[in-house]
Motif scaffolding. Structure first.
Motif, PDB file in Angstrom:
ATOM      1  N   VAL A   1       0.849  -1.184   0.000  1.00  0.00           N
ATOM      2  CA  VAL A   1       0.000   0.000   0.000  1.00  0.00           C
ATOM      3  C   VAL A   1       0.887   1.235   0.000  1.00  0.00           C
TER       4      VAL A   1
ATOM      5  N   LYS B   1      -3.230  -7.814   5.094  1.00  0.00           N
ATOM      6  CA  LYS B   1      -4.509  -7.370   4.540  1.00  0.00           C
ATOM      7  C   LYS B   1      -5.669  -7.545   5.507  1.00  0.00           C
TER       8      LYS B   1
ATOM      9  N   LEU C   1      -6.704  -4.287   6.756  1.00  0.00           N
ATOM     10  CA  LEU C   1      -7.215  -3.345   5.741  1.00  0.00           C
ATOM     11  C   LEU C   1      -8.676  -3.681   5.489  1.00  0.00           C
TER      12      LEU C   1
ATOM     13  N   TYR D   1      -3.491   4.350  -0.654  1.00  0.00           N
ATOM     14  CA  TYR D   1      -3.762   3.662  -1.920  1.00  0.00           C
ATOM     15  C   TYR D   1      -3.240   2.231  -1.886  1.00  0.00           C
ATOM     16  N   TYR D   2      -3.946   1.366  -2.560  1.00  0.00           N
ATOM     17  CA  TYR D   2      -3.356   0.070  -2.891  1.00  0.00           C
ATOM     18  C   TYR D   2      -2.329   0.327  -4.002  1.00  0.00           C
TER      19      TYR D   2
ATOM     20  N   ILE E   1      -7.800   3.093  -0.843  1.00  0.00           N
ATOM     21  CA  ILE E   1      -8.211   2.120   0.168  1.00  0.00           C
ATOM     22  C   ILE E   1      -9.533   2.604   0.744  1.00  0.00           C
TER      23      ILE E   1
END
Length: 1949
Positions: A120, A138, A141, A191-192, A207
């Motif tokens: 990320v 993850k 997230l 952001y991814y 994200i």
């Protein structure tokens, strides 16, 4: 753990953040002001700034400050970072171990990511332009919906590899995030990161943290969504691009945000909420903002808002944790929870995890106390109320949220209407206020009050009302500004009293009082919450049953108001809520209802309606009763039909006669327009397209993924012959080969497209035309598609393929977009230049028929006009009984989508109608009159044709699942009624082909005479004449053409809520038709239905009557607008259908025979265009059936579909207004119960297909669409034209003018280019350089024309003529004339008999006599030169041509340019870039000017010449020092044998041919080094230098500006000799002998294009039998061969033969001739030192010079086996000299007889050189001076020392006066005249006395002035033998300053 919620909202903090937001927006054009709430609540985030992911500097610090700290007053709480350990790296962007973490630095490096972790990007406030790369588990997230992120953190550093960070605080310290607030993962992990196709790590989707939609950017200001309910995205796969922030969607306030604290704390709330524009009353910055609002128009982000599904605050209980948000997440998912629509903001998303109805809705901006939605609301109200947020705050809703829909559309409209247009900014209009909130609300109430009960509010209407109101209120100020724009102080605004908030509720109530309670006003004291609660209470109590709209106003807050409007009318609420679904959601919703069995209740209800019981029971009963009877009847019928088909006993139907194929005039005109646009791209200075470098054309047609369209396009490509014409395929073609050229844009398209790109890359000399047909389909940006909707592969495919870098950059690919609806390609960001748009031409201009065609196009505007023309049943109709039933059922089944209800009702109607017609008359009451009419005609039409031809009914069911249901149901009913062989039911699905039953395939094959056993129809066109119902599914038609037998277009099921211009016109385009305009219509007693005033002239001369149907017509049936007939519904049509059945008997008696066979044969069947080719299948194109056609007016009339050969004429209008129903509906009684009445007998020979050519189909529409089409706006246009043009674009401003009725297509395009921008999902969104020319793609064209008009045929024709033009570009016209005067050659000692010699043998050659005769065909009109041996008869010479024919009639041949051709300036290829001056080592155009002087005694003065020498050519010259004085031009040695260069310098004199002269000798010289000098006149120097920057120029002195070619030749030769002397002197010092310096130069015409060599095969040395062939060779080959000749320096002049196609063997048999040489000569300047060209000559100077050289005893040799081709160049050269009068106003042409006059006369003087006048006069009128010589070839004119052309009928004898010269023996010749031209001292009296003259012979002496004339007469003692008279003196018609020539004539005594 970084997940805490903190922060309270206080008024002071609010003001502070608001101030910051405004400041930020004013500072930057790019920066969109943040929604204020996003700064006050929760985490900050930065949104993707654009599709490209380019980062934008955001005021992150300000935003971060806004994350309110714990202090109650909201003061910022700076976060203190713990100190870094000793010795650690503290540089931002690097971790503490010193490793670089910035994305830009490590994007290409491999990064080890542990399983379960994701990469990320973290955002540091102080490193605005960088993302830091992190690896995060993850599980911590969020998922796609913003749910399920574990609290806490687990991450690794990708720089140093350190693992196991359990706290985000520790991690942020390690990676050196410099934070001013407490580290939170939601705030800083943005952001991814994803890897792109190249493997590079790039910024991916945001994200999706909880609450993130609070912080999304607001939609752009000044942009309004298309309507309250346009489909937010109506084209199939565009459905769901999550959360784009678009107008209409105000992402910042979409939903879920609530206000903490009472509303009264926030006086500025209203101003805070506006996207980019604030309400001026409360905002101090209002003025600047209003001005800025449009100039700083934000582009909504590509990926738009991200969802927030978590609770805004934990304390609110009303928000259910399962509720998804308006836009779900960043990752694509296949489930029901898909991103919202583009333009509107209502959130109707299915609950997470369910496939259920998309109905959950959320409030827009919540404030105050929550309002509970009652549980049984939907059940009680029978529709979901739609609540539009208006001004101010909106309360929070809780409870039964699935029963209401909330939308911000109205809010956005209000905001947009408050932004003042740029158009008014020029007035400095700070005083011009936007329309006030109170006024907006009041106008909205007025608008709602005047809506009828069956009308739905349209946002466009409201916008126009606001605009008009604003304009009227500010008209005075605007006018004042217009009149005095420079006033320092603006005038005071108008003092009209504004509406105050206190008055507003009262005024609104007053306005609503007149509307019978359809609008109900609720006034609230404190907040909207109480008003909404009151409304819900009234709804539950049923007190709002008659109310359609509830207006809730809260006007208590200081000066601002809160408002919202609820739509409670069942009809309106249903349509509005359904319109807010995207197409994908609509399909899902319907599918869900079908799958879950919700529709069963509908079926159960239908079964209760039928008094006799369930329909299915009735059907079964009927089936059992009739089984035996029907089968026998069917057998009998089929036998009869078979008898009819064989044609032996019964007259065969003639409807399928062959109509020859051909290209229509319209199509040809469009093809030529396309070609001229391509040529203009090539001609532009940008050099984007080099047509000269292409040898052939190839193409690929891309079409939507529809099998029928695919087959149809293949058919057109095959039958157009374009593949053969382009040389791409050879006969016989196979279908597999044709398929290579058509690409269906489906999942497999990419492979085929890659092959196309590869092909274009490998063939740089082929021009590839990439045709994108149906170009308005799938304009989805591939970037958006990649991130979001992988469930639908075709979406974004067009962008991915056609806009890829390879296509954009390939210099040999031209992209042509073809569409009927170009609006989405006409935005501010379009790639297509407005100059590259081609619109279909209009058929009429000022009443003149521009293209005569025998068919008339019938499109949307004609359909609309048929409703206005005053006859009873127009072609556009709606079915009122059907609409009534749908409305009633909608109330009964509020949870079912109306599309489901409409489909079931319509299928029920069709089923009942079939039963009624089949013998169950009681079922008539269960269907509508319209459906009954359709069914009757469908079943009865085949009975009226001996072959059984029937008609097609198109039933449009956009939703595929519903289409399948309709198909199954109708097929079942048909089977039970035993009608399987009467008509076919076809399910038309874009993804699959056509399935037709065997019985019908057999019929089609018989009709079309097809033998192939395997044949099956593959296109709808091949269903011509088949009685069928075509159920046409698919969200959008994909360009499928329908046959001419289409009779009814049933569009009652189209999605009536999709009010977008493209969608509407696309559906109606299905009915577009070509009507035959030549079929005679009988004039019966009751003909009034057919009479329209079609003969009247057009009332408008604009290009389109209705924008978008451009070119369809501009002809009006009547200048007076008639009242529309009121009988459009079923009540009146039922009457007329009964009436028409009785009328049948009387009217059909007067039958008129059809057109004779010849006429039919002249109207071609369609050939090319997919749109228009209503053909009848492949085979039918190839055969004609004979016989007469009988046409009757009544009975089921079949309508034609567009045919290919259309000729438009005024009479066609008689057809267009024929009453569809009156002609087509037969009364049910006469048809169904009495099938054998006299009517039918009379009708028996009437084939419906035959009659189809006369009238377009009848179209049935939903009532809503019908109203939109038939209502007009203030400009007189149908309202449909002012709708949003396409779902993927949006308006830039509410302040836009209306489209005008008189706009042409071009003006319409410019309108859309100014007022629309693409949405973020549109493929053009990223093309940001608005309006700048360089943002357009140079090789991209757009062809638009009405649907079905013939665009396919036009572009296929374009490919053909483009190919022909390219071939033409590689061809030249070369002179192809046989040599003249061949017969005058005689004795054998003339011939060079050593046939195989490669070079002339000097000894042999010297013995050959010189051939004085001119053989060059260009001198066909020149005087013959006599030699002593000739005996010429007068008839040997042809008659003289007229002067004007001289250049017209020369014969040429078209020749393909070889690889050794010389080229003009239009040729560009890579090989000769350097040659032309595009060399990297040399600055372009860099050259130097050098003077070069030498003295010449004959001129008596020094000659000053100038050389322009490019830097790249300086090595050919010698300078006194580098850059110094030019000394000489280098010459090689005679002994040099190198094959690398050409020794002789080439000089090309030229004038007027800077573009067309063939000076590019690179290919001709085969790349060999050579010296080429252009000899130009001084005044042309600059233009030649511009076009030929890398050529050496020799500039003649200015005194030669008006001189002829003789002067150039003279100076070339004298300069060359002088240079030879200089070189001999220079090289002598180097020890080289003078005679070893190369003495030859080449003088070449500027039109020599190619050179050939003859290969001779001699059987023996003297054998007469030899064979020869000619081939093209390089000039290098010829020059090196000639230069290698032995003893070459002994020859004075060498030349080549002129090429001719009819060259005889005898002309090439002898390899060498001693004769005249022309055009391309190799001159020995050493030998010819004392022989000069005559510098005064304009014509024949080469003949004159040849004679001088020969008489000087020098050798001229012509190589007969080399030939030169000369190109015909229509400009420059001798054509540059125009002889005109010096008197400017004299318009009369000057004829050659006027070129001379008597001295001192008052003759008009001419502006031309004296020498030119003399030569031209002698050429045409020499018989005046030499009357005895005319046709007297045995007594020629003696010409001393010169050759002048005296015309073809006079011969001359040339003699030289020089001592020792070679002259012919004249002792036995008697001359008929003597010509003395500027004779010098060598001519003496004794010399002339040697010659003998006939008595009466004439003399002409020509001198420079009168004085020398007299002296010459005396010196030559002429008066002894010649008699002179005073009147025999003449001069050329020049003024004295132009130095005329004088001449004296006399007679021999």
């Amino acid at each position: 753990m970084g997940n805490s919620y903190a922060g309270q909202l206080k008024a002071t903090r609010f003001e502070e953040v608001l101030h910051d937001s405004i400041e930020a927006s004013l500072r930057s054009n790019n920066l969109v002001p943040r929604p204020v709430f996003s700064q006050l609540y929760l985490e900050a985030e930065q949104q993707l700034s654009s599709l490209e992911g380019g980062s934008r500097v955001d005021n992150e610090e300000e935003e971060e400050e806004g994350e309110g700290g714990p202090e109650p007053n909201g003061a910022p709480n700076p976060y203190q970072l713990p100190p870094a350990p000793e010795g650690c790296c503290t540089t931002e962007g690097f971790c503490q171990a010193g490793k670089d973490l910035r994305l830009v630095s490590i994007s290409s490096e491999p990064i080890d990511v542990p399983a379960g972790f994701l990469l990320v990007g973290a955002k540091s406030p102080s490193l605005q332009d960088h993302l830091l790369v992190c690896a995060v588990d993850k599980r911590f997230l969020p998922d796609d919906n913003g749910h399920n992120a574990l609290l806490g953190f687990s991450g690794n550093c990708v720089g140093c590899g350190k693992k196991g960070f359990c706290y985000f605080t520790d991690f942020s310290n390690h990676i050196n995030l410099r934070l001013t607030t407490q580290p939170k993962k939601q705030k800083h992990l943005k952001y991814y990161l994803v890897r792109n196709a190249q493997g590079t790590l790039t910024k991916g989707p945001l994200i999706c943290w909880k609450g993130s939609e609070f912080r999304s950017r607001p939609a752009s200001a000044g942009i309004c969504s298309s309507s309250l309910f346009p489909p937010l995205e109506s084209s199939g796969s565009l459905a769901a691009f999550p959360s784009e922030s678009v107008p209409g969607t105000n992402p910042g306030v979409l939903m879920g945000a609530q206000q903490a604290g009472p509303a009264s704390d926030h006086p500025s709330l209203t101003s805070a909420l506006g996207p980019a524009v604030f309400n001026g009353k409360d905002s101090p910055k209002h003025q600047q903002l209003a001005k800025n609002s449009l100039s700083a128009l934000p582009r909504p982000s590509a990926l738009g808002i991200l969802s927030n599904s978590g609770p805004p605050k934990k304390r609110h209980k009303g928000w259910s944790p399962e509720s998804p948000s308006a836009a779900d997440g960043t990752c694509p998912q296949g489930g029901g929870n898909r991103a919202k629509y583009e333009s509107a903001g209502v959130s109707c998303v299915p609950q997470a995890g369910l496939v259920g109805p998309a109905s959950v809705s959320f409030p827009v901006v919540a404030s105050g106390e929550p309002v509970s939605v009652p549980d049984n609301l939907l059940k009680i109200c029978e529709a979901k109320p739609v609540i539009f947020k208006g001004h101010g705050n909106f309360p929070y809703l809780c409870g039964n949220l699935s029963d209401v829909v909330v939308s911000p559309l109205l809010y956005t409209c209000y905001q947009n209407s408050q932004s003042i247009s740029r158009a008014y900014e020029q007035y400095g209009a700070s005083t011009i206020q936007p329309i006030s909130e109170e006024m907006q609300l009041l106008l909205t109430v007025y608008y709602l009050v005047q809506l009828a009960a069956d009308q739905v509010p349209l946002m466009e209407d409201l916008e126009q009302i606001f605009l008009r109101s604003w304009r009227e209120s500010h008209l005075t100020e605007i006018r004042q500004y217009q009149q005095a724009p420079a006033q320092p102080h603006p005038p005071v605004p108008s003092t009209a009293a504004p509406v105050t908030p206190a008055q507003l509720p009262w005024l609104a109530g007053l306005a609503a009082s007149s509307c019978n309670d359809s609008v109900h006003v609720i006034e609230c004291a404190y907040s909207l919450a109480e008003g909404l609660s009151e409304m819900f209470r009234l709804l539950i109590e049923g007190k709002l049953a008659k109310t359609n709209y509830v207006v809730i106003i809260c006007a208590c807050r200081n000066a601002a108001i809160d408002s919202c409007i609820a739509v409670t009318g069942k009809y309106q609420a249903r349509i509005l809520s359904e319109s807010l679904l995207s197409p994908a959601e609509y399909q899902r919703e319907v599918h869900y209802e079908l799958v879950t069995g919700k529709v069963d209740s509908l079926g159960a209800f239908f079964s209760t309606l039928c008094p006799e019981g369930d329909i299915d029971i009735l059907l079964d009963k009927f089936h059992q009763e009739n089984q035996g009877h029907v089968s026998s009847a069917r057998t009998a019928a089929s036998v009869t039909q078979a008898a009819g088909l064989d044609g032996s006993r019964i007259p065969v139907c003639t409807s399928c006669h062959l109509e020859p194929r051909g290209v229509r005039p319209f199509q040809l005109a469009v093809a030529q327009k396309l070609l001229s646009h391509v040529c203009s791209i090539a001609d532009s200075s940008s050099q984007n397209l080099d047509l000269g470098s292409f040898e052939k054309v190839d193409f690929l047609i891309c079409i939507p993924p529809s099998e029928v369209t695919y087959q149809q396009t293949l058919f057109h490509v095959w039958h157009s012959g374009v593949l053969l014409e382009l040389g791409l395929e050879k006969e016989p073609m196979t279908k597999q080969r044709v398929e290579q050229y058509v690409l269906k844009l489906d999942a497999e398209a990419q492979t085929k497209f890659k092959a196309f790109l590869q092909n274009s890359f490998q063939n740089p000399h082929t021009l590839f035309v990439l045709i994108h047909d149906h170009a308005h389909w799938d304009l989805v940006s591939s970037a958006v598609h990649n991130l979001y909707s992988q469930s639908d592969p075709p979406a974004g495919l067009v962008d991915r393929l056609l806009n890829c870098r390879e296509v954009k950059e390939a210099p040999n690919i031209v992209t042509l977009h073809v569409t009927s609806f170009p609006y989405a390609l006409q935005t501010q960001h379009t790639l297509i230049s407005p100059y590259n748009e081609i619109h279909w031409p209009v058929s009429y201009s000022n009443g003149v028929d521009l293209y005569h065609e025998n068919k008339k196009y019938f499109g949307l505007s004609e359909f609309i006009e048929s409703t206005l023309s005053g006859h009873s049943l127009p072609l556009l109709r709606y079915d009122s009984s059907f609409e009534a039933m749908v409305t009633a059922l909608g109330k009964r089944f509020p949870r079912l989508h109306s599309a489901v209800i409409r489909t079931f009702v319509l299928v029920q109607h069709y089923a009942a109608a079939m039963m009624a017609v089949s013998g169950l008359p009681q079922m008539k009451n269960h269907t509508s009159v319209e459906t009954l009419e359709i069914t009757q005609n469908l079943l009865n039409a085949p009975k009226q044709c001996p072959c059984g031809h029937g008609l097609m009914v198109l039933l449009r069911v956009p939703c595929s699942p519903l289409a399948a249901v309709a198909y199954e149901r109708l097929a079942h009913v048909r089977a039970r009624l035993a009608l399987e062989d009467h008509f076919e039911i076809i399910l038309g699905n874009p993804s699959s082909g056509i399935t037709v039953g065997k019985h019908f395939v057999k019929q089609l094959k018989m009709w079309q005479k097809i033998e192939d056993a395997e044949w099956r129809p593959q296109t709808y066109l091949e269903l011509e004449g088949l009685p069928c119902i075509l159920i046409f599914s698919g969200m959008d038609p994909h360009g499928e053409s329908l046959p001419r037998s289409l009779r009814y277009c049933d569009l009652r099921l189209i999605n009536s809520s999709c009010l977008v211009r493209t969608a509407l016109e696309q559906e109606l385009g299905l009915a577009a038709y070509f009507v035959s305009s030549e079929i005679p219509l009988e004039k019966g007693a009751k003909n009034e239905a057919l009479e329209s005033d079609g003969e009247k002239p057009s009332s408008t001369d604009n290009e389109d009557e209705e924008p978008g149907t451009e070119g369809s017509t501009s002809e009006k049936r009547s200048p007076v607008k008639r009242e529309r007939s009121c009988s459009h519904d079923s009540a009146s049509s039922s009457l007329s259908s009964k009436a028409s059945s009785s009328a049948l008997c009387s009217e059909t008696l007067a039958q008129v025979p059809g057109p004779p066979q010849g006429e039919q044969a002249r109207s071609p069947l369609p050939c090319g265009p997919a749109e228009e080719a209503k053909a009848t299948g492949e085979k039918q194109w190839l055969r004609a059936s004979q016989g007469a056609t009988v046409i009757s007016r009544h009975g089921p009339v079949l309508t034609p579909q567009p045919d290919c050969s259309l000729r438009t004429s005024q009479r066609s209008l008689q057809v267009s207004v024929t009453s569809s129903s009156q002609l087509s509906s037969l009364g049910a009684t006469s048809m169904s119960t009495a099938p054998a009445t006299g009517t039918l007998v009379l009708q028996a020979s009437q084939c419906s297909v035959t009659k189809a050519c006369r009238q377009p189909p009848t179209v049935f529409l939903p009532k809503l669409v019908y109203d939109v089409l038939l209502s007009t706006d203030s400009s007189g246009l149908p309202k449909a034209a002012s709708l949003l043009p396409a779902p993927s674009v949006m308006w830039t401003s509410s302040f836009r003018p209306l489209l005008s009725k008189t706009m042409t297509s071009t003006e319409q395009s410019l309108y859309y280019r100014q007022w629309t921008v693409p949405r973020p999902s549109h493929m053009d969104y990223g093309n940001r350089a608005e309006g700048r020319v360089d943002s357009f793609h140079p090789r991209r064209l757009l062809l638009s024309g009405p649907p079905q008009i013939g665009k396919t045929g036009a572009y296929l024709q374009f490919l053909s003529i483009l190919s022909r033009m390219l071939v033409r570009l590689t061809e030249v016209d070369v002179y192809d004339e046989e040599e003249i005067n061949i017969s005058l050659r005689e004795e054998s000692d003339w011939h060079y008999l050593q046939l195989s010699d490669p070079w002339p043998d000097l000894e042999l050659f010297q013995k050959m006599p010189f051939d004085y005769i001119i053989h060059d065909p260009k001198y066909e009109d020149a005087s013959l030169i006599c030699a002593h041996h000739q005996s010429i008869k007068s008839e040997d010479r042809g008659l003289s041509r007229k002067p004007e024919e001289l250049y017209v009639r020369r014969q040429t041949a078209r020749m393909r340019l070889s690889k050794y051709a010389a080229y003009n300036t239009y040729h560009h290829c890579e090989q000769c870039h350097q040659y032309m001056g595009f060399h990297p080592r040399y600055q372009l155009y860099e050259s130097t000017l050098h003077a070069f002087a030498f003295s010449y005694s004959m001129l008596g003065e020094e000659i000053q010449l100038h050389f322009i020498i490019p830097k790249s050519k300086e090595h050919h010259f010698v300078f006194s020092q580098p850059g110094g004085q030019l000394e000489s031009m280098r010459l090689p040695l005679v002994t040099d044998k190198s094959h690398e260069y050409i020794k002789s310098p080439t000089f090309t004199p030229t004038t007027g041919r800077h573009e067309h002269g063939l000076f590019n000798l690179y290919h001709a010289m085969d790349g060999a080094s050579h010296l080429h000098v252009l000899v130009v006149k001084e005044y042309e120097m600059a233009i030649y230098k511009k076009y030929w920057p890398n050529h050496i120029m020799l500039v003649l002195p200015s005194i030669f500006n008006s001189a002829g070619v003789g002067a150039a030749h003279f100076l070339i030769k004298e300069l060359s000799y002088h240079n030879l002397e200089l070189e001999r002197n220079r090289q002598e010092e180097l020890g080289i002998k003078p005679q070893d310096i190369w003495p030859f130069i080449v003088i070449s015409d500027d039109s020599c294009v190619m050179w050939n060599v003859v290969d001779v095969d001699c059987a023996g040395e003297r054998s007469r039998e030899f064979s020869w062939s000619e081939r093209n060779v390089s000039l290098k080959h010829i020059m090196q061969h000639i230069e290698a000749s032995p003893n070459i320096t002994r020859y004075a002049l060498l030349g080549l033969r002129k090429w001719a196609s009819k060259t005889r063997g005898g002309q090439v048999r002898e390899p060498f001739s001693r004769c005249h040489v022309h055009d391309f000569i190799i001159l020995n300047v050493d030998l010819t030192q004392n022989v000069q060209y005559n510098q005064n000559r304009f014509t024949c100077d080469d003949v004159d010079f040849n004679l001088r050289v020969h008489s000087a005893g020098l050798l001229l040799c012509r190589f007969n086996r080399f030939s030169v081709m000369k190109k015909q160049i229509a400009v420059g050269g001798h054509r540059s000299f125009h002889i005109t009068s010096k008197v400017s106003d004299s318009s009369a042409a000057v004829v050659p007889a006027q070129y001379i006059c008597a001295p001192d006369s008052k003759h008009t003087f001419l502006a031309a050189p004296a020498q030119l006048l003399l030569e031209k006069f002698l050429q045409y009128h020499s018989q005046r001076f030499f009357p005895l010589s005319l046709k007297n070839h045995s007594h020629p004119v003696l010409s001393v020392d010169c050759y002048l052309n005296l015309g073809s009928q006079i011969s001359v004898c040339y003699v030289s006066s020089r001592p020792h010269s070679l002259n012919i023996s004249c002792s036995d010749l008697m001359f008929s005249g003597l010509l003395l031209y500027l004779c010098d001292s060598f001519v003496g009296a004794s010399f002339l006395k040697k010659f003998h003259f006939l008595k009466g012979a004439t003399l002409c002496v020509i001198c420079q002035d009168r004085n020398s004339l007299r002296q010459t007469v005396v010196r030559l003692e002429l008066e002894d033998e010649w008699q002179f008279r005073l009147r025999d003196e003449f001069q050329t018609a020049n003024a004295k300053e132009d130095r005329p020539l004088f001449f004296l004539t006399g007679r021999h005594i």
